[in-house]
Scaffold this active site. Structure first.
Site, short mmCIF file in Angstrom:
data_model
loop_
_atom_site.label_atom_id
_atom_site.label_comp_id
_atom_site.label_asym_id
_atom_site.label_seq_id
_atom_site.Cartn_x
_atom_site.Cartn_y
_atom_site.Cartn_z
N SER A 82 0.81 -1.22 0.00
CA SER A 82 0.00 0.00 0.00
C SER A 82 0.84 1.27 0.00
O SER A 82 1.56 1.55 -0.94
CB SER A 82 -0.95 -0.04 1.20
OG SER A 82 -1.84 1.02 1.19
N GLU A 101 -11.85 6.42 7.34
CA GLU A 101 -10.83 6.88 8.26
C GLU A 101 -10.35 8.23 7.76
O GLU A 101 -10.46 8.55 6.57
CB GLU A 101 -9.67 5.88 8.30
CG GLU A 101 -10.06 4.56 8.94
CD GLU A 101 -8.89 3.60 9.04
OE1 GLU A 101 -8.41 3.36 10.15
OE2 GLU A 101 -8.46 3.09 7.99
N ASN A 129 -7.55 9.11 7.09
CA ASN A 129 -6.50 8.93 6.07
C ASN A 129 -7.06 8.71 4.66
O ASN A 129 -6.29 8.61 3.70
CB ASN A 129 -5.56 7.78 6.45
CG ASN A 129 -6.26 6.43 6.51
OD1 ASN A 129 -7.28 6.20 5.86
ND2 ASN A 129 -5.72 5.51 7.29
N ARG A 169 -3.22 6.31 22.66
CA ARG A 169 -3.47 4.97 22.11
C ARG A 169 -2.15 4.22 21.94
O ARG A 169 -1.25 4.68 21.23
CB ARG A 169 -4.17 5.12 20.76
CG ARG A 169 -4.40 3.81 20.04
CD ARG A 169 -5.15 4.02 18.72
NE ARG A 169 -5.13 2.79 17.94
CZ ARG A 169 -4.23 2.53 16.99
NH1 ARG A 169 -3.31 3.40 16.67
NH2 ARG A 169 -4.27 1.38 16.34
N SER A 194 0.50 1.68 20.42
CA SER A 194 0.71 1.09 19.10
C SER A 194 0.50 -0.41 19.16
O SER A 194 0.77 -1.05 20.18
CB SER A 194 2.13 1.40 18.62
OG SER A 194 2.45 0.61 17.50
N GLY A 195 0.05 -0.98 18.05
CA GLY A 195 -0.12 -2.43 17.98
C GLY A 195 1.16 -3.16 17.63
O GLY A 195 1.25 -4.38 17.80
#
Length: 562
Positions: free
Chosen positions: A82, A399, A401, A524, A526-527
């Site tokens: 992407s 989103e 984005n 939040r 990060s994953g």
């Protein structure tokens, strides 16, 4: 083909042994690199392309398992990274409905990809096939594609090696180089038994989009020219193919189309660049095309599943971004108006709703709720947005984005098709709603489809970019990445808008927010990295920045860095 009922246990065991030997041969050609851990996330696997061939081989195995488990339903595999830089690549699987892989199978993908040896891979594969009750004699159907990255051909070769171990039981459809959304469309269309969704190939996609767009534009064309930044990626190919089908109704000027220039992909261009930098790509800035009054442009990302629009303010000459929030608001308001005009009876009344994440600008949320459009907030990640949007009759999700789409529930389509219009106006509204349901790629966010969606709404409203932009003013905001020793001490709840742990930190964040006019902030974790992200917004740029600094300091204190 299905297994023969007369096949002896001895023959079946022999076939199984041959399959495992075939897997072993392929695995030995693509050994897992040491000291590398792969994780299948929302976007599938993504890392440096040089590390990925063994992953692609194993994804090939999993895709076939998934198809066989679903009695031969067609599964999609897309090789792309992407908006990532060119040295990266990745791969993700697409389920029969055109949606992302069932989340319960993400763990299976991760497990297969991290098997350190050929023996452990065979053991894990056998355990999975047994545990998931996969009849390995079932047929399998796979459709796959890649973007324009130079690493694509080698990764496709590894993927095909994974398919090949199953022999003739697997039917393959190689789409070659195409966008991620087109791959999703072909998967959904292939599995649609009614044949109503569309012809399952690239030509079918172009024809479906073109027909719906022409219906919506009617005699309003030709529209004003649109400049499209293709991120030097596969969107350039797709746009060229599509405009050949569409004709002159929308004059499109493709920019950044150097798909074969090494290092050009996503470099200082594309949707992610524009959104992150809040600025024009240098190539567009230098061309001066947006200096003309009422000129609008948009940017795709590298695999054409995101889009953002922008223009230059006529008097101030400043850059103005029209991101996913702006798209969602305009589209939801317009579809809501069409539903009112359709005048469906009480039994078939349709509700339009919007799904956002905590990153959505507060002004967009306020604008929608003040106009009685319901808004649901969910955790970050397309899978959360998509599933929440399915709960509405017409669910809009984007989103910030620029990744998003609109979902029309099956019962909503049926209600529109069976409606008895009360007037020419209601008949026209119903016709347009059905055309929008055809124009929008309901499987996934799609830059090309969303570009046409925006252009159709603007044409109906009689708006240019500045009229679209005038609906509401984004609150100034700031996003800060804060590295921490251990992200796991931060636990977010309430769609990631509040922290449950560390205890007491949320109260301090809320105290900080009260000090600023229209202040809002959340933290939040990060994953994937040892960091947290601090989002802050307020009435002025200075206040947003000061709030972000204050919350960043609170995070550092909570993690023992201050």
């Amino acid at each position: 083909m299905s297994s023969s009922p007369t096949k002896s246990p001895k023959d079946a065991a022999h076939e199984h042994a041959l399959l495992l030997n075939s897997i072993a041969e392929g695995a030995n050609e693509y050994p897992k690199p040491e000291h590398v851990n792969f994780t299948y996330g929302t976007a599938g696997f993504r890392t440096l392309a040089t590390k990925l061939p063994p992953v692609l081989f194993r994804v090939g195995l999993l895709a076939v398992l998934r198809s066989k488990r679903l009695e031969g339903a067609t599964i999609g595999v897309m090789v792309t990274a992407s908006h990532n830089p060119e040295p990266d690549n990745g791969v993700k699987l697409v389920d029969p409905s055109g949606e992302m892989l069932d989340p319960t199978w993400e763990a299976h993908a991760t497990a297969l990809s991290n098997c350190p040896t050929t023996e452990s891979l065979i053991s894990t594969f056998t355990t999975l096939a047994t545990h998931l009750r996969v009849d390995l004699h079932q047929p399998a159907n796979i459709v796959y594609a890649r973007d324009t990255r130079p690493s694509g051909p080698d990764l496709i070769k590894a993927l095909e090696r994974g398919f090949s171990v199953f022999g003739e039981s697997v039917k393959l459809n190689d789409l070659g180089i195409t966008t991620t959304p087109i791959l999703h469309y072909v998967v959904k269309a292939t599995n649609d038994r009614t044949g109503e969704y569309g012809t399952p190939n690239i030509k079918g996609y172009n024809e479906k989009m073109s027909k719906a767009f022409k219906t919506l534009i009617g005699n309003r064309g030709p529209l004003a020219p649109l400049y499209v930044d293709c991120a030097n990626g596969v969107g350039a190919n797709a746009l060229s193919d599509f405009t050949a089908t569409l004709g002159e109704i929308l004059p499109v000027h493709p920019l950044n189309t150097a798909t074969t220039t090494q290092g050009a992909l996503n470099h200082q261009c594309g949707a992610d660049f524009v959104k992150t930098k809040q600025a024009l790509p240098p190539s567009i800035q230098q061309s001066g095309v947006l200096a003309k009054p009422n000129t609008r442009a948009c940017s795709f990302d590298g695999d054409a599943d995101r889009i953002v629009f922008y223009y230059q303010h006529e008097t101030k000459g400043t850059f103005r971004l029209l991101d996913g929030d702006k798209i969602a608001v305009m589209v939801a308001m317009f579809l809501g108006d069409l539903v009112v005009k359709a005048k469906l009876d009480e039994e078939h009344k349709l509700q339009v709703g919007v799904v956002q994440t905590a990153y959505a600008n507060g002004s967009s949320t306020k604008y929608l709720t003040s106009r009685n459009i319901p808004v649901t907030c969910v955790p970050t990640g397309v899978k959360h947005l998509h599933h929440a949007a399915q709960r509405y009759d017409i669910g809009v999700y984007f989103e910030a984005n620029g990744h998003g789409t609109v979902l029309f529930a099956d019962h909503a389509i049926k209600a529109l098709k069976s409606a008895s219009p009360q007037s020419p106006d209601s008949a026209n509204a119903i016709k347009n709603l059905l055309a929008f349901s055809e124009l929008i790629n309901q499987a996934v966010g799609d830059a090309l489809s969303d570009m046409l969606l925006v252009e159709a709404v603007l044409a109906h409203r009689g708006w240019g970019a500045s009229e679209w932009d005038a609906g509401y003013e984004d609150l100034p905001n700031r996003l800060v990445k804060v590295e921490v020793p251990d992200r796991n001490i931060f636990v977010a709840v309430d769609a990631e808008r509040k922290l449950q742990y560390p205890l007491g930190l949320q109260d301090k964040i809320e105290d900080a927010m009260k000090k600023y006019d229209m202040g809002r902030s959340f933290v939040r974790p990060s994953g994937t990295e040892d960091c947290v992200r601090v989002y802050a917004e307020a009435k002025t740029t200075t206040e947003a920045e000061n709030l972000a600094i204050a919350v960043t300091d609170l995070v550092k204190m909570a993690s023992g860095q201050i």
